[in-house]
Design a protein around this motif. Structure first.
Motif, short mmCIF file in Angstrom:
data_model
loop_
_atom_site.label_atom_id
_atom_site.label_comp_id
_atom_site.label_asym_id
_atom_site.label_seq_id
_atom_site.Cartn_x
_atom_site.Cartn_y
_atom_site.Cartn_z
N ASP A 19 -3.78 -14.90 -5.31
CA ASP A 19 -3.93 -13.66 -4.56
C ASP A 19 -5.28 -13.03 -4.87
O ASP A 19 -5.44 -12.38 -5.90
CB ASP A 19 -2.80 -12.69 -4.92
N ASP A 48 -6.67 -10.50 -3.72
CA ASP A 48 -6.68 -9.03 -3.75
C ASP A 48 -6.44 -8.46 -5.14
O ASP A 48 -6.65 -7.26 -5.36
CB ASP A 48 -5.63 -8.47 -2.78
N THR A 49 -5.99 -9.27 -6.07
CA THR A 49 -5.77 -8.79 -7.43
C THR A 49 -6.96 -9.07 -8.34
O THR A 49 -6.89 -8.80 -9.53
CB THR A 49 -4.51 -9.42 -8.04
N THR A 69 -14.66 -9.40 -4.52
CA THR A 69 -13.75 -9.79 -3.45
C THR A 69 -13.87 -8.81 -2.28
O THR A 69 -14.46 -7.74 -2.40
CB THR A 69 -12.29 -9.77 -3.95
N ARG A 96 -11.52 -6.97 -1.05
CA ARG A 96 -10.84 -5.72 -1.39
C ARG A 96 -11.71 -4.84 -2.28
O ARG A 96 -11.78 -3.62 -2.09
CB ARG A 96 -9.50 -6.01 -2.08
#
Length: 253
Positions: A201, A203-204, A214, A216
């Motif tokens: 993932d 996004d983490t 990233t 995000r």
């Protein structure tokens, strides 16, 4: 072409000898030439007057500086640039124009893989960023005082990044040391390729690869561009810039 253009090139720096180890780097002088060519092409499409109005109302984003340290001054021990200049002499800061400072170059996974045992940031590279950013902001303040109107907007990228790095979980990240895509220690070795380790993932993760945030993380950075305090972006954030410029345009009409 009517909504924007991007002339960026990975590995480029303020100096033309930055990134010479990479193939086909488009140096900043050539990027500026492309910007001129873009205006000519746009003029042939919508006319010179409309082009001038479009360009005048645009925001120009310049992201430079980090590679001049990582891929030049500190590229190898006793590099030609480090022998030519002491760090304070090398550390010179680069219209409406948003100018980003240098991020926490000592904390990216690539540098952690080379210099860190426990995920602590490299002090020497951090020292370079800490020296560069205030000098850049002071230069932009001086230019704004000379030309007026807050033409140059400076972003303290290190301050923004430090929020994620010092307390990643407060921003919904699991790690600020490991890259999502890479190999070796901290996933910071080499490039992101088909044979790299890939996180489940992204996004983490604060960092996508050995050097870059990233998507995000970049969205959170842009939030600070739009609404951050003067600790992050000065003399005003972009929401204020847009409101001021809109008011000026309405006054003209």
């Amino acid at each position: 072409m009517l909504v924007g253009a991007n002339f960026a090139s990975a590995g480029v720096g303020i100096l033309n000898d930055t990134g010479i180890q990479f193939a086909n780097v488009i140096h900043i002088s050539k990027q500026l030439l492309y910007f001129q060519q873009y205006q000519k092409r746009l003029s042939s499409l919508i006319g010179a007057e409309q082009t001038a109005r479009l360009v005048h109302g645009s925001l120009v984003l310049i992201t430079l500086g980090g590679n001049d340290f990582v891929n030049n001054y500190y590229l190898v021990p006793y590099s030609a640039r480090s022998r030519e200049f002491s760090l304070p002499d090398y550390d010179l800061g680069a219209r409406r124009v948003l100018v980003q400072g240098v991020g926490p170059i000592g904390c990216v996974p690539a540098e952690l893989a080379l210099h860190s045992l426990d995920g602590s940031c490299d002090r020497e590279l951090q020292r370079a960023a800490e020296m560069y950013n205030p000098r850049l902001m002071a230069l932009l303040e001086e230019l704004n005082a000379r030309y007026g109107g807050g033409v140059f907007v400076g972003v303290n990228m290190q301050r923004i990044h430090n929020d994620f790095i010092e307390d990643p979980k407060a921003y919904g990240f699991e790690t600020a040391t490991q890259a999502c895509c890479g190999q070796g220690r901290f996933n910071g070795m080499g490039l992101c390729t088909m044979v790299s380790n890939l996180c489940a993932d992204r996004d983490t993760y604060v960092f996508w690869d050995a050097f870059h945030p990233t998507e995000r993380a970049n969205r959170l950075i842009v939030q600070q561009f739009m609404s951050g305090s003067t600790d992050y972006i000065a003399p005003m954030n972009l929401s204020t810039v847009l409101a001021v410029d809109l008011h000026k345009e309405q006054m003209r009409t």
